[in-house]
Design a protein around this motif. Structure first.
Motif: not given
Length: 125
Positions: A20-37
């Protein structure tokens, strides 16, 4: 007999998760900021932002995904560590996001060399 059933069940669950794995693309962010969730509430370091592909009007908030590097997307040879990482979706990747899942730096480093910056992945919930 009971031990055989347990082993068989474990193998079946593992195979289903791979299937059930789905192919995709990953990146990363440098620092955490307030989130949408969760606004500014800290949610740990094994976190990620979902692209529009996964976002679904925020329904993905709080869901966990297992992510595994499958290969390079740039000239960095062999970026994958061979490990997988489980991350909690805490944010929405902004419009134009270059990835399916934007991982925290810590999560990205578990599965790939951060020098790569962007990788191919398989992921599942």
């Amino acid at each position: 007999m009971g031990k055989n059933i347990l082993v068989f069940s474990t193998v079946v669950v593992f195979l289903l998760s791979i299937a059930s794995a789905v192919p995709g693309i990953a990146t990363f962010y440098q620092s955490y900021t307030p989130s949408a969730c969760y606004g500014g509430t800290p949610e740990g370091v094994m976190i990620a932002a979902a692209s529009d592909t996964l976002w679904d009007n925020g329904k993905v908030c709080g869901k966990y995904f297992t992510v595994k590097c499958t290969g390079a997307r740039n000239p960095v040879p062999h970026p994958c560590t061979g490990k997988s990482v489980r991350v909690k979706i805490v944010d929405h990747c902004p419009a134009g996001c270059a990835s399916t899942i934007d991982l925290s730096r810590e999560a990205f480093a578990q599965i790939a060399n951060p020098v790569a910056g962007i990788i191919n992945i398989d992921y599942f919930q």
